[in-house]
Design a protein around this motif. Structure first.
Motif, PDB file in Angstrom:
ATOM      1  N   SER A 184      39.802  38.688  39.780  1.00 22.46           N
ATOM      2  CA  SER A 184      40.394  37.417  39.359  1.00 22.46           C
ATOM      3  C   SER A 184      39.500  36.253  39.773  1.00 22.46           C
ATOM      4  O   SER A 184      39.380  35.259  39.045  1.00 22.46           O
ATOM      5  CB  SER A 184      41.797  37.262  39.955  1.00 22.46           C
ATOM      6  N   HIS A 185      38.846  36.378  40.929  1.00 22.60           N
ATOM      7  CA  HIS A 185      37.921  35.337  41.390  1.00 22.60           C
ATOM      8  C   HIS A 185      36.691  35.261  40.483  1.00 22.60           C
ATOM      9  O   HIS A 185      36.135  34.180  40.273  1.00 22.60           O
ATOM     10  CB  HIS A 185      37.509  35.599  42.839  1.00 22.60           C
ATOM     11  N   ASP A 186      36.254  36.405  39.955  1.00 24.09           N
ATOM     12  CA  ASP A 186      35.140  36.402  38.995  1.00 24.09           C
ATOM     13  C   ASP A 186      35.489  35.567  37.772  1.00 24.09           C
ATOM     14  O   ASP A 186      34.658  34.802  37.264  1.00 24.09           O
ATOM     15  CB  ASP A 186      34.810  37.831  38.532  1.00 24.09           C
ATOM     16  N   VAL A 187      36.718  35.732  37.289  1.00 27.97           N
ATOM     17  CA  VAL A 187      37.164  34.990  36.106  1.00 27.97           C
ATOM     18  C   VAL A 187      37.118  33.493  36.378  1.00 27.97           C
ATOM     19  O   VAL A 187      36.629  32.704  35.558  1.00 27.97           O
ATOM     20  CB  VAL A 187      38.593  35.416  35.702  1.00 27.97           C
ATOM     21  N   LEU A 218      44.792  40.188  39.753  1.00 33.18           N
ATOM     22  CA  LEU A 218      44.762  41.480  39.067  1.00 33.18           C
ATOM     23  C   LEU A 218      43.602  42.275  39.651  1.00 33.18           C
ATOM     24  O   LEU A 218      42.498  41.751  39.787  1.00 33.18           O
ATOM     25  CB  LEU A 218      44.550  41.298  37.560  1.00 33.18           C
ATOM     26  N   ASP A 219      43.829  43.540  39.980  1.00 33.28           N
ATOM     27  CA  ASP A 219      42.772  44.380  40.539  1.00 33.28           C
ATOM     28  C   ASP A 219      41.600  44.486  39.564  1.00 33.28           C
ATOM     29  O   ASP A 219      41.787  44.384  38.343  1.00 33.28           O
ATOM     30  CB  ASP A 219      43.313  45.779  40.835  1.00 33.28           C
ATOM     31  N   PRO A 220      40.395  44.724  40.072  1.00 31.79           N
ATOM     32  CA  PRO A 220      39.218  44.836  39.197  1.00 31.79           C
ATOM     33  C   PRO A 220      39.361  45.870  38.076  1.00 31.79           C
ATOM     34  O   PRO A 220      38.895  45.652  36.956  1.00 31.79           O
ATOM     35  CB  PRO A 220      38.098  45.231  40.164  1.00 31.79           C
ATOM     36  N   ASP A 221      40.030  47.004  38.356  1.00 30.00           N
ATOM     37  CA  ASP A 221      40.190  48.036  37.337  1.00 30.00           C
ATOM     38  C   ASP A 221      41.302  47.729  36.344  1.00 30.00           C
ATOM     39  O   ASP A 221      41.448  48.415  35.326  1.00 30.00           O
ATOM     40  CB  ASP A 221      40.473  49.392  37.994  1.00 30.00           C
ATOM     41  N   HIS A 238      43.522  30.646  39.717  1.00 30.42           N
ATOM     42  CA  HIS A 238      44.290  31.645  38.970  1.00 30.42           C
ATOM     43  C   HIS A 238      45.703  31.746  39.538  1.00 30.42           C
ATOM     44  O   HIS A 238      46.012  31.198  40.595  1.00 30.42           O
ATOM     45  CB  HIS A 238      43.588  33.009  38.972  1.00 30.42           C
ATOM     46  N   THR A 239      46.560  32.475  38.834  1.00 33.24           N
ATOM     47  CA  THR A 239      47.991  32.472  39.163  1.00 33.24           C
ATOM     48  C   THR A 239      48.517  33.843  39.570  1.00 33.24           C
ATOM     49  O   THR A 239      49.689  34.133  39.380  1.00 33.24           O
ATOM     50  CB  THR A 239      48.801  31.967  37.961  1.00 33.24           C
ATOM     51  N   VAL A 271      43.978  33.657  29.900  1.00 33.08           N
ATOM     52  CA  VAL A 271      42.750  34.460  29.888  1.00 33.08           C
ATOM     53  C   VAL A 271      43.083  35.954  29.835  1.00 33.08           C
ATOM     54  O   VAL A 271      44.007  36.416  30.519  1.00 33.08           O
ATOM     55  CB  VAL A 271      41.895  34.180  31.138  1.00 33.08           C
ATOM     56  N   TYR A 272      42.333  36.689  29.017  1.00 34.01           N
ATOM     57  CA  TYR A 272      42.402  38.149  29.032  1.00 34.01           C
ATOM     58  C   TYR A 272      41.370  38.635  30.050  1.00 34.01           C
ATOM     59  O   TYR A 272      40.173  38.565  29.798  1.00 34.01           O
ATOM     60  CB  TYR A 272      42.085  38.721  27.644  1.00 34.01           C
ATOM     61  N   LYS A 273      41.872  39.097  31.207  1.00 33.99           N
ATOM     62  CA  LYS A 273      40.953  39.600  32.228  1.00 33.99           C
ATOM     63  C   LYS A 273      40.512  41.010  31.858  1.00 33.99           C
ATOM     64  O   LYS A 273      41.326  41.905  31.689  1.00 33.99           O
ATOM     65  CB  LYS A 273      41.597  39.629  33.609  1.00 33.99           C
TER      66      LYS A 273
END
Length: 305
Positions: free
Chosen positions: A16-19, A38-41, A34-35, A8-10
């Motif tokens: 990451s929880h949103d994804v 990644l920070d929201p920004d 997820h593995t 996935v391209y976040k």
């Protein structure tokens, strides 16, 4: 149910929880993980495990990663990136490109890194970011991380764009902070872009909208890497009639020389075990002293076929 990994391209703005939550809606299945946060920004590669592949999460988190980041010198924040509260601002006009390059590259190799307060690391059972939100700062133990390589892509002071290939557990925010400290002017991370996580590259990653379109087109499985393909370097062993029920139950089973390809097995060598119909079961490890295979990670039982 889908069993496998999606690259996935976040996008910026998502956690990451949103994804994971959005993928649950797109794929209509709950078992997803997820593995590596990644920070929201931040944006970039986020491998997501589905179904039985969720048993891979801890294994994929351990993989090396590659990032592109922008270091902003002269600014310190409570989060070590530009999303936080500014704690200090210092002049950087005295810095030269040569001095900055030397400082950045000096972090190549192994070094002791103290996790930031705004992180998911646990201290006494509580995540650091929970304590940080309460205004608390606690002592954290430094951990060894390895910076395999830093490539300086551009220097436009007070900013430095760089590519970092690093070990698991490395905080790029903290690396930026530490470089700033070494220069005596402070620093923080302004941008972060993950270009690789283990075998997963940015070029093959898919945005959530693209994954949703594949679902609608009936081509979603094209984006899924099957569980057994996550172990391309492991030899394939097909269980015979006697071994198969043992393998499906996660039991130790005897070695059969006739099943080998590419020469004898080394002690401790890991293999992919399949049933006679070609269905992947588990990863096993060969034990030469007992001349048998012992299970390392089970993925499928007979009900999963």
């Amino acid at each position: 149910m889908i069993h496998g990994v999606i690259n996935v391209y976040k996008e910026k703005g998502f956690t990451s929880h949103d994804v994971v939550a959005k993928l649950r809606g797109i794929t209509r299945q709950k078992k997803i993980g997820h593995t590596g946060t990644l920070d929201p920004d931040a944006e970039g590669v986020l491998p997501v495990c589905m179904g039985k592949a969720t048993r891979l999460c801890d294994m994929l988190t351990d993989k090396d990663k590659t990032y592109e980041a922008v270091l902003l010198l002269g600014t310190e924040t409570d989060t070590q990136d530009t999303s936080g509260v500014i704690l200090a601002g210092k002049d950087t006009s005295h810095l030269t490109e040569e001095t900055v390059r030397r400082a950045v590259l000096s972090f190549t190799g192994e070094y002791e890194q103290t996790p930031p307060m705004y992180s998911a690391v646990k201290v006494n059972g509580r995540k650091l970011y929970e304590l940080a939100r309460e205004g608390k700062v606690v002592e954290r133990s430094a951990r060894k991380v390895r910076i395999h390589e830093i490539r300086i892509l551009a220097v436009d002071l007070p900013r430095v764009r760089m590519e970092i290939h690093c070990s698991k557990g490395t905080y790029i925010r903290t690396l930026c902070h530490d470089i700033g400290q070494s220069l005596g002017c402070g620093g923080c991370m302004e941008q972060l872009f993950r270009t690789r996580a283990g075998r997963f590259e940015i070029a093959e990653s898919l945005r959530l909208s693209e994954i949703e379109k594949k679902r609608d087109d009936g081509t979603l499985m094209e984006a899924v890497v099957p569980v057994d393909e996550m172990f391309p370097d492991y030899r394939k062993i097909v269980a015979d009639e006697k071994q198969e029920p043992l393998a499906y139950n996660g039991n130790t089973f005897p070695h059969r020389v006739s099943q080998e390809t590419g020469g004898g097995l080394a002690d401790g060598e890991k293999v992919r075990v399949y049933d006679r119909e070609g269905n992947f079961i588990a990863v096993y490890e060969y034990r030469s002293a007992e001349d048998n295979f012992r299970v390392k990670k089970m993925f499928f039982d007979r009900n999963s076929k």
